[in-house]
Design an enzyme around this catalytic site. Sequence first.
Site, PDB file in Angstrom:
ATOM      1  N   TYR A  57      -1.704  33.497  20.694  1.00 51.98           N
ATOM      2  CA  TYR A  57      -1.297  32.252  20.042  1.00 51.98           C
ATOM      3  C   TYR A  57      -2.071  32.096  18.739  1.00 51.98           C
ATOM      4  CZ  TYR A  57       1.081  30.838  24.345  1.00 51.98           C
ATOM      5  OH  TYR A  57       1.934  30.759  25.400  1.00 51.98           O
ATOM      6  N   VAL A 103     -14.627  38.822  14.693  1.00 49.46           N
ATOM      7  CA  VAL A 103     -13.610  39.684  15.288  1.00 49.46           C
ATOM      8  C   VAL A 103     -13.034  40.534  14.163  1.00 49.46           C
ATOM      9  CG1 VAL A 103     -11.393  39.759  16.465  1.00 49.46           C
ATOM     10  CG2 VAL A 103     -13.134  38.103  17.177  1.00 49.46           C
ATOM     11  N   ALA A 133      -8.707  23.951  14.611  1.00 53.76           N
ATOM     12  CA  ALA A 133      -7.747  24.367  15.641  1.00 53.76           C
ATOM     13  C   ALA A 133      -8.446  25.095  16.785  1.00 53.76           C
ATOM     14  CB  ALA A 133      -6.666  25.266  15.021  1.00 53.76           C
ATOM     15  N   PRO A 153       3.251  38.093  22.995  1.00 54.14           N
ATOM     16  CA  PRO A 153       3.322  36.954  23.927  1.00 54.14           C
ATOM     17  C   PRO A 153       1.964  36.484  24.460  1.00 54.14           C
ATOM     18  CG  PRO A 153       4.155  38.965  24.947  1.00 54.14           C
ATOM     19  CD  PRO A 153       3.943  39.271  23.502  1.00 54.14           C
ATOM     20  N   GLU A 206      -6.556  22.421 -14.958  1.00 58.72           N
ATOM     21  CA  GLU A 206      -5.419  22.574 -14.042  1.00 58.72           C
ATOM     22  C   GLU A 206      -4.320  23.305 -14.802  1.00 58.72           C
ATOM     23  OE1 GLU A 206      -4.446  21.856 -10.706  1.00 58.72           O
ATOM     24  OE2 GLU A 206      -2.665  22.889 -11.506  1.00 58.72           O
ATOM     25  N   CYS A 230     -13.830  18.748   5.771  1.00 54.27           N
ATOM     26  CA  CYS A 230     -13.326  17.716   4.858  1.00 54.27           C
ATOM     27  C   CYS A 230     -14.454  16.865   4.274  1.00 54.27           C
ATOM     28  CB  CYS A 230     -12.334  16.804   5.573  1.00 54.27           C
ATOM     29  SG  CYS A 230     -10.910  17.692   6.213  1.00 54.27           S
ATOM     30  N   ARG A 266     -16.127  25.852   0.854  1.00 54.38           N
ATOM     31  CA  ARG A 266     -15.344  26.068   2.060  1.00 54.38           C
ATOM     32  C   ARG A 266     -16.147  25.842   3.332  1.00 54.38           C
ATOM     33  NH1 ARG A 266     -10.488  25.538   3.069  1.00 54.38           N
ATOM     34  NH2 ARG A 266     -10.548  27.066   4.743  1.00 54.38           N
ATOM     35  N   GLY A 304      -8.382  30.235  10.190  1.00 57.89           N
ATOM     36  CA  GLY A 304      -8.409  29.351   9.033  1.00 57.89           C
ATOM     37  C   GLY A 304      -7.866  29.983   7.778  1.00 57.89           C
ATOM     38  N   ASP A 360      -5.017  26.589   9.810  1.00 51.84           N
ATOM     39  CA  ASP A 360      -4.738  26.945   8.422  1.00 51.84           C
ATOM     40  C   ASP A 360      -4.247  28.374   8.234  1.00 51.84           C
ATOM     41  OD1 ASP A 360      -5.638  24.430   7.948  1.00 51.84           O
ATOM     42  OD2 ASP A 360      -7.342  24.996   6.697  1.00 51.84           O
TER      43      ASP A 360
END
Lengths: 550, 550
Positions: B282, B83, B14, B279, B183, B45, B136, B116, B286
């Site tokens: 943004y 950050v 993103a 405002p 699992e 991925c 990751r 993320g 993920d």
Amino acid sequence: MMAKKVLVVGGVAAGASAAARLRRLDEDAEIIMFEKGPYISFANCGLPYYVGGVITERNNLLLQTPRDMKRRFNIDVRVMNEVTQIIPAEKKVEVCNRMTDESYRETYDYLILAPGAEPLIPPLPGIDKTNVFIVRNVPDSDAIKNYIMTENPRTAVVIGGGFIGLEMAEMLMDAGLKVSLLEMAPQVMRALDPEMADILHSYLKFNGLDLRLSSQATAFEGEDRVMAIRLADGSLIPSDLVVLGLGVKPAAGLAKEAGLKIGSTGAIWVDEYLRTSDPFIYAGGDAVQVKDFITGEDSYVPLAGPANRQGWLIANNICGRSLPYKGAQGSAILKFRNMTIAATGKNEYELNRAGIKYLTCHIHPNSHATYYPGATQMTAKLLFTPDNGKILGAQIVGSDGVDKRIDVLATAIRAGMNVFDLQELELAYAPPYSSAKDPVNMLAYVAGNMLNGDIEVTYWTDVAQEVSRGAFLIDARTPEEFKYGAVEGATNIPVDEIRNRLAEIPKDRDILVYCQVGLRSYITTRILKQNNFKVKNISGGYKLYEVIRK
Amino acid sequence: MMAKKVLVVGGVAAGASAAARLRRLDEDAEIIMFEKGPYISFANCGLPYYVGGVITERNNLLLQTPRDMKRRFNIDVRVMNEVTQIIPAEKKVEVCNRMTDESYRETYDYLILAPGAEPLIPPLPGIDKTNVFIVRNVPDSDAIKNYIMTENPRTAVVIGGGFIGLEMAEMLMDAGLKVSLLEMAPQVMRALDPEMADILHSYLKFNGLDLRLSSQATAFEGEDRVMAIRLADGSLIPSDLVVLGLGVKPAAGLAKEAGLKIGSTGAIWVDEYLRTSDPFIYAGGDAVQVKDFITGEDSYVPLAGPANRQGWLIANNICGRSLPYKGAQGSAILKFRNMTIAATGKNEYELNRAGIKYLTCHIHPNSHATYYPGATQMTAKLLFTPDNGKILGAQIVGSDGVDKRIDVLATAIRAGMNVFDLQELELAYAPPYSSAKDPVNMLAYVAGNMLNGDIEVTYWTDVAQEVSRGAFLIDARTPEEFKYGAVEGATNIPVDEIRNRLAEIPKDRDILVYCQVGLRSYITTRILKQNNFKVKNISGGYKLYEVIRK
């Protein structure tokens, strides 16, 4: 309620589909199916592959036998029985049993016409010779296969560059023959626009096909067999075997003689419920005229998918469920060795003819993430309206994943989507299958940029003229790429240097930019536009240029 | 107008997408991207495939370098710069340079948060041992790869049966390790309904995976390295290597500490324009909460496709083009050796939870015409509303052509299509690619028959109970098929004999019919229904029964 009696003329796609659905809806109906040939429900789309030996079992072509249809669907199937006349006023047909040459009549409550199409055979001297073949049914295919096995032909000429022509050319080449393909038009595969067809032309030649575009046969020379084909330019091509793949025309004769309305395309006219001009006679498949889904025009689309759908709808309509056929969009796909060629919706020629305004864009995306092995590049073209971006058509040529993207686009067209909807498609992504932005999304982003005015686009067909009028041509690739081949007159300014080299670019001239596939030129275009240059991106990039200049 | 200054936190999907689009829209903006790790824009991925050696070149994972981003997009990329605090009131962030350990502040006009997700790591004893790995980022992958090469592990345990877990299991098996997969849930791949997951379970076991469902690790035993894993039932699995694939949680800490609103899912709350509760800030990818496209519910969908789209939208919105994100539908796909597993939209569990009524059907179509070589069978499930047939979700497990059909269905869902629209899709057909009725059309025909009341359907999960209440069970296959395995208590009446054996079927009992894949049972069901039997078709047929009874 009296059981209804339904006669079906033709036992392949639309006819078989109609009869089977009718039985599932109505156990009591009397259903008789007439097929003039020896087989019903055969895999006509598989015939070239049977001739070529890809399909080894002849029986596999025969999807249903009359015995199967009787036992499973209680349908009285009469092969080698040709319906020779329809008498609508008496609700009767005249049938000739081709095995006994006896004729008889059958009454009906409803009649379903699914006689299919007939091959186009031009009246050329010598076309009736024994080694000129068509590929419409199983006996046709047996004949070619037998001829190849017994006569060992070395050369073949295929006439016509449509689906059957190209599939047969591939099969004959695979069988070791030297194959020439003659096509009257300047391109094969009329569903494609010329620049997209050029990609296929390159591949056909690379594979050893003797491709003769804008070429017309005028005579088939030889004794009882063709030895050579005379072309319109006087030249001769030697040929031990000829296959005609010139397309088909609707088998509308029976309907016409019965006084049923014939459409403007020469196919049987039907209303949206697939009813002919006689209320008790329905028709579907390769014999009927339909509406084009996109333009609404009268259209003739002889394809298996629509034929099956129409057969199914006819059965529903006869059983009182009014379901309209909503038109055909001409989704089509062809395999030639490792290449897949696919189209859906309208192409430029068809849109121009229909007077519909459009824009186009080209991209060259990969079938999946390039970091995962086996990705192959495809070339995709989108056609859309200039006002609201409604998708009008798409064409893709490549290898893996072409079929997937054309089907997504066919679905988007059916849904009436525009390019902004297409941007939002959330398609399934993992590296072996796609990229996080699928090729369909990428097409939509490019198209959206055009509609929003973020980029202007021009096309290779117009570049020479724009340059002659003074446009300045920028190649945005690296110096290495530029050295290995570039467009004459282009100035090499790599995208990563453009911000520092703005002074080299004339402010008062139109600027045209290309790169290899269109991404770097897009970024360059955006930088220049924001610096107040009059700039256009050349759609398809150098990759497309290389193909179409050949 | 003053040039705006935009800070981007996170440089992968993103974040990278937002920064690049922002530059294309605004040459003048000052754009600084902070990435706490050493790499931006890496192919997360692809990481399992890099570990497994399918992707051989490490560099191929690094899609963009900071140098590339500077040269092409004039973006100031600061890797190893984390950050650590957002001060919304001052429009500033606090950044720690991890190379020098120095902190500094940057102001912003707009801040884009794309931090993320973080791997879920349960607080189990021993989980911090050196041979417990996550996957990751690139350094994580380097570490596993290095461990495998230098330590030559023989056994591995993968914990978690989602995408990463299954991909890693495949890769470790391919590398020659004996792999166990733990699992907690009774199934892997939560996007699938249980009976669809069972098909995958069979395949995983067939391929030699030691699959442990409903199994929970409680401790990792060994000295500095794990030697074995203790399960909740007390048993031990030896393991030279552990991979955690337990899923992720949004990296929402920074946003939360800054007082930004956090959603009900624990992810950063954003409005439809991807704006946080501040405002000027943004957020996308993920770390954010989105609306479910189908249910409208708050949803957390950490997938690459939506992340890229969100990044692109954020850039547009910062530049004054108000474009909403319309929600995520969770299209997902997984490769495990020759099997492809895909889903889009909602499954039964999710629909039940959301209180949405639905119907389902199953079919087992072939990837293309069976008479053309290489066709493989898939199992497809459709979920749709019982009133108007609107498509809610789909799941497909198979091999070739699964990705194509899930994408067509994902497109249909996005378009708001119902099953009758789906029947009308005109997809591209030639024998190597599909059938004249594509699997998607077939799903729609089955679903349409259910909605029209032409057939009633029941499911294997309910059959035993229905039989115990007196239902009569018919196996509509041939005696040969029946002999090789059938459902206990079934009576064999082949479809082709049903019309002559109606007397054998009790008029006063519910009738349940199955065959192998569902076609013959459908025809049987129609015949019986028209003969006034109370009859239901069992969805998925014996083929599904064989998988789920295991």
